[in-house]
Design a protein around this motif. Structure first.
Motif, PDB file in Angstrom:
ATOM      1  N   PRO A 137      -0.637   9.891  -5.567  1.00 33.91           N
ATOM      2  CA  PRO A 137      -1.614  10.150  -4.881  1.00 33.91           C
ATOM      3  C   PRO A 137      -1.834   8.383  -3.991  1.00 33.91           C
ATOM      4  CG  PRO A 137      -3.306   9.837  -6.650  1.00 33.91           C
ATOM      5  CD  PRO A 137      -1.648  10.306  -6.910  1.00 33.91           C
ATOM      6  N   ALA A 138      -2.804   8.189  -2.147  1.00 28.71           N
ATOM      7  CA  ALA A 138      -2.723   7.222  -2.470  1.00 28.71           C
ATOM      8  C   ALA A 138      -3.789   6.623  -2.477  1.00 28.71           C
ATOM      9  CB  ALA A 138      -3.135   7.514  -0.419  1.00 28.71           C
ATOM     10  N   SER A 139      -5.154   7.004  -3.113  1.00 22.72           N
ATOM     11  CA  SER A 139      -6.079   6.158  -3.875  1.00 22.72           C
ATOM     12  C   SER A 139      -5.281   6.188  -5.339  1.00 22.72           C
ATOM     13  CB  SER A 139      -7.157   7.981  -4.327  1.00 22.72           C
ATOM     14  OG  SER A 139      -6.330   8.470  -5.319  1.00 22.72           O
ATOM     15  N   GLY A 140      -4.569   6.355  -6.276  1.00 21.39           N
ATOM     16  CA  GLY A 140      -4.565   5.729  -7.262  1.00 21.39           C
ATOM     17  C   GLY A 140      -3.357   4.751  -7.448  1.00 21.39           C
ATOM     18  N   ARG A 141      -3.039   5.019  -5.815  1.00 21.15           N
ATOM     19  CA  ARG A 141      -1.616   3.620  -6.116  1.00 21.15           C
ATOM     20  C   ARG A 141      -2.235   2.172  -5.564  1.00 21.15           C
ATOM     21  NH1 ARG A 141       1.726   4.728  -2.317  1.00 21.15           N
ATOM     22  NH2 ARG A 141       1.776   7.334  -2.466  1.00 21.15           N
ATOM     23  N   ALA A 142      -3.476   2.467  -4.359  1.00 20.31           N
ATOM     24  CA  ALA A 142      -4.319   1.605  -3.999  1.00 20.31           C
ATOM     25  C   ALA A 142      -5.516   1.017  -4.965  1.00 20.31           C
ATOM     26  CB  ALA A 142      -5.466   2.408  -3.579  1.00 20.31           C
ATOM     27  N   MET A 143      -5.528   2.015  -5.843  1.00 14.31           N
ATOM     28  CA  MET A 143      -5.757   1.252  -7.192  1.00 14.31           C
ATOM     29  C   MET A 143      -4.825   0.825  -7.626  1.00 14.31           C
ATOM     30  SD  MET A 143      -9.236   3.971  -8.102  1.00 14.31           S
ATOM     31  CE  MET A 143      -7.973   5.263  -8.387  1.00 14.31           C
ATOM     32  N   LEU A 144      -3.838   0.910  -8.308  1.00 19.88           N
ATOM     33  CA  LEU A 144      -2.675   0.700  -9.064  1.00 19.88           C
ATOM     34  C   LEU A 144      -2.238  -1.018  -8.830  1.00 19.88           C
ATOM     35  CD1 LEU A 144      -0.551   3.584 -10.112  1.00 19.88           C
ATOM     36  CD2 LEU A 144      -2.048   2.178 -11.984  1.00 19.88           C
ATOM     37  N   GLY A 145      -1.711  -0.455  -7.012  1.00 18.23           N
ATOM     38  CA  GLY A 145      -1.662  -2.273  -6.560  1.00 18.23           C
ATOM     39  C   GLY A 145      -2.828  -3.308  -6.396  1.00 18.23           C
ATOM     40  N   ALA A 146      -3.538  -2.899  -6.750  1.00 17.90           N
ATOM     41  CA  ALA A 146      -4.793  -3.784  -7.479  1.00 17.90           C
ATOM     42  C   ALA A 146      -4.908  -4.555  -8.284  1.00 17.90           C
ATOM     43  CB  ALA A 146      -6.202  -3.961  -6.688  1.00 17.90           C
ATOM     44  N   THR A 181       3.812  -3.266  -3.563  1.00 14.86           N
ATOM     45  CA  THR A 181       4.000  -4.563  -2.896  1.00 14.86           C
ATOM     46  C   THR A 181       4.320  -4.120  -1.952  1.00 14.86           C
ATOM     47  OG1 THR A 181       6.426  -5.473  -4.446  1.00 14.86           O
ATOM     48  CG2 THR A 181       6.180  -5.963  -2.097  1.00 14.86           C
ATOM     49  N   ALA A 182       4.525  -3.089  -1.368  1.00 12.27           N
ATOM     50  CA  ALA A 182       4.892  -2.796  -0.064  1.00 12.27           C
ATOM     51  C   ALA A 182       3.454  -2.507   0.721  1.00 12.27           C
ATOM     52  CB  ALA A 182       5.934  -1.534   0.564  1.00 12.27           C
ATOM     53  N   ALA A 183       2.094  -1.663  -0.005  1.00 14.57           N
ATOM     54  CA  ALA A 183       1.282  -1.159   0.029  1.00 14.57           C
ATOM     55  C   ALA A 183       0.530  -2.889   0.135  1.00 14.57           C
ATOM     56  CB  ALA A 183       0.978  -0.330  -0.822  1.00 14.57           C
ATOM     57  N   ARG A 184       0.869  -3.748  -0.469  1.00 16.29           N
ATOM     58  CA  ARG A 184      -0.193  -4.923   0.273  1.00 16.29           C
ATOM     59  C   ARG A 184       0.444  -5.933   1.339  1.00 16.29           C
ATOM     60  NH1 ARG A 184       0.216  -4.764  -6.197  1.00 16.29           N
ATOM     61  NH2 ARG A 184       3.011  -5.911  -5.657  1.00 16.29           N
ATOM     62  N   GLN A 185       1.761  -5.551   1.162  1.00 18.14           N
ATOM     63  CA  GLN A 185       1.744  -6.326   2.531  1.00 18.14           C
ATOM     64  C   GLN A 185       1.061  -5.289   3.995  1.00 18.14           C
ATOM     65  OE1 GLN A 185       5.761  -6.171   2.417  1.00 18.14           O
ATOM     66  NE2 GLN A 185       6.474  -7.753   0.887  1.00 18.14           N
ATOM     67  N   GLY A 187      -1.510  -3.294   3.931  1.00 17.85           N
ATOM     68  CA  GLY A 187      -2.891  -4.173   3.661  1.00 17.85           C
ATOM     69  C   GLY A 187      -3.611  -1.998   3.092  1.00 17.85           C
ATOM     70  N   TRP A 188      -2.730  -1.112   2.809  1.00 15.29           N
ATOM     71  CA  TRP A 188      -2.795   0.180   2.229  1.00 15.29           C
ATOM     72  C   TRP A 188      -2.436   0.843   2.209  1.00 15.29           C
ATOM     73  CZ3 TRP A 188      -2.515  -1.441   7.546  1.00 15.29           C
ATOM     74  CH2 TRP A 188      -2.071  -0.649   7.937  1.00 15.29           C
ATOM     75  N   THR A 189      -2.689   1.925   1.440  1.00  9.81           N
ATOM     76  CA  THR A 189      -1.422   2.935   0.595  1.00  9.81           C
ATOM     77  C   THR A 189      -1.695   4.373   1.756  1.00  9.81           C
ATOM     78  OG1 THR A 189      -2.953   3.305  -0.947  1.00  9.81           O
ATOM     79  CG2 THR A 189      -1.627   1.930  -1.917  1.00  9.81           C
ATOM     80  N   VAL A 190       0.140   4.632   1.141  1.00  5.51           N
ATOM     81  CA  VAL A 190      -0.189   5.883   2.364  1.00  5.51           C
ATOM     82  C   VAL A 190       0.827   6.627   0.680  1.00  5.51           C
ATOM     83  CG1 VAL A 190       1.339   6.919   3.909  1.00  5.51           C
ATOM     84  CG2 VAL A 190       0.191   4.758   4.629  1.00  5.51           C
ATOM     85  N   GLU A 191       0.079   7.923   1.360  1.00  4.07           N
ATOM     86  CA  GLU A 191       0.596   8.898   0.752  1.00  4.07           C
ATOM     87  C   GLU A 191       1.197  10.425   1.931  1.00  4.07           C
ATOM     88  OE1 GLU A 191       0.826  13.292  -0.870  1.00  4.07           O
ATOM     89  OE2 GLU A 191      -1.386  12.323  -0.558  1.00  4.07           O
ATOM     90  N   ASP A 192       2.905  11.002   1.283  1.00  5.54           N
ATOM     91  CA  ASP A 192       3.195  11.869   2.187  1.00  5.54           C
ATOM     92  C   ASP A 192       3.625  12.818   1.927  1.00  5.54           C
ATOM     93  OD1 ASP A 192       4.434  12.689   4.740  1.00  5.54           O
ATOM     94  OD2 ASP A 192       5.800  11.466   5.293  1.00  5.54           O
TER      95      ASP A 192
END
Length: 258
Positions: A137-146, A181-185, A187-192
């Motif tokens: 999920p986008a939320s999970g990767r948003a946290m992992l990315g930080a 890395t792509a999400a950090r660049q 500024g947000w995460t995406v899940e499709d």
């Protein structure tokens, strides 16, 4: 008013101790906070007497005491994160018309604490209490990315840690790292369609005072494409980030950098 600076210094000591992996010396506290050694020892003595700091005389070090733990436990019993997040999620769905959720990281899973939805909405799988593999999920990767890279590697040491639900999403550590890395660049995460076919989401992290991700806010909506199309939904992402930054501010966290 003369007690106010002392109170602020005492709180600074507690925050410093809370942010360290183990007990530290009085000299370390003095250097990090820019305090005279006499002031530092006085603060540590008072905090130790009150139970907020523990002195380890054999090691000549200081760590958090039982009273600090009791305060933290009391804070959690009041469900503060959910209470503070609920109006933020309500405002978010008012701006987007889509389902908004609050999730936290639990090991290598994302656990959903809150779900707010408009009157007319499409059902999604991520209801309150649902746990999902955090790399999907986008939320999970948003946290992992930080998180630090070493912590992500510890959570996902091999291919067996990567669960597949729909045939989409990261399947190993290198692909997860590229996604983060792509999400950090961006500024947000995406899940499709990683979690449920026909649904997509965008998410942003909620950070504490040290910049650690304590939660994430996501917006979930209907979207179907035969192959992952690469859409990033910047408009929805901007509103979701706005909500995450508002909740970060409400908990006294560190503002995100754009």
């Amino acid at each position: 008013m003369t007690d106010v600076p002392a109170l602020r210094r005492g709180l600074a000591v507690l925050r410093l101790l809370a942010g360290r992996a183990g007990p530290v010396t009085a000299g370390y506290v003095a250097r990090e906070l820019g305090l005279p050694r006499s002031t530092t020892y006085h603060l540590l003595t008072e905090l130790t007497a009150a139970g907020f700091v523990t002195h380890l005389p054999e090691d000549r070090r200081y760590g958090l005491g039982l009273a600090a733990f009791e305060l933290g436990s009391a804070y959690l019993r009041h469900d503060p994160l959910e209470r503070l997040a609920r109006p933020v999620l309500h405002a978010l769905i008012g701006r987007t018309g889509h389902v908004a959720q609050l999730g936290v990281l639990h090991g290598r899973e994302a656990l959903y604490l809150l779900r707010e939805q408009p009157v007319l909405h499409a059902t999604v799988v991520t209801d309150v209490g649902v746990r999902l593999p955090a790399h999907l999920p986008a939320s999970g990767r948003a946290m992992l990315g930080a998180l630090p890279a070493a912590q992500v590697r510890a959570l996902f040491p091999g291919r067996s840690a990567f669960v597949d639900r729909t045939g989409r999403g990261p399947r190993d550590l290198p692909s997860l790292r590229r996604a983060l890395t792509a999400a950090r660049q961006r500024g947000w995460t995406v899940e499709d369609g990683y979690v449920t076919p026909g649904f997509a989401s965008v998410a942003a992290p909620v950070l504490d005072h040290s910049g650690h991700p304590i939660a994430a806010i996501s917006t979930t909506f209907r979207h179907e494409c035969e192959l992952e199309c690469g859409e990033t939904w910047p408009g929805l992402a901007a509103e979701t980030r706005r909500a995450a930054e508002e909740l970060t501010a409400r908990i006294g966290g560190q503002a995100t950098t754009r």
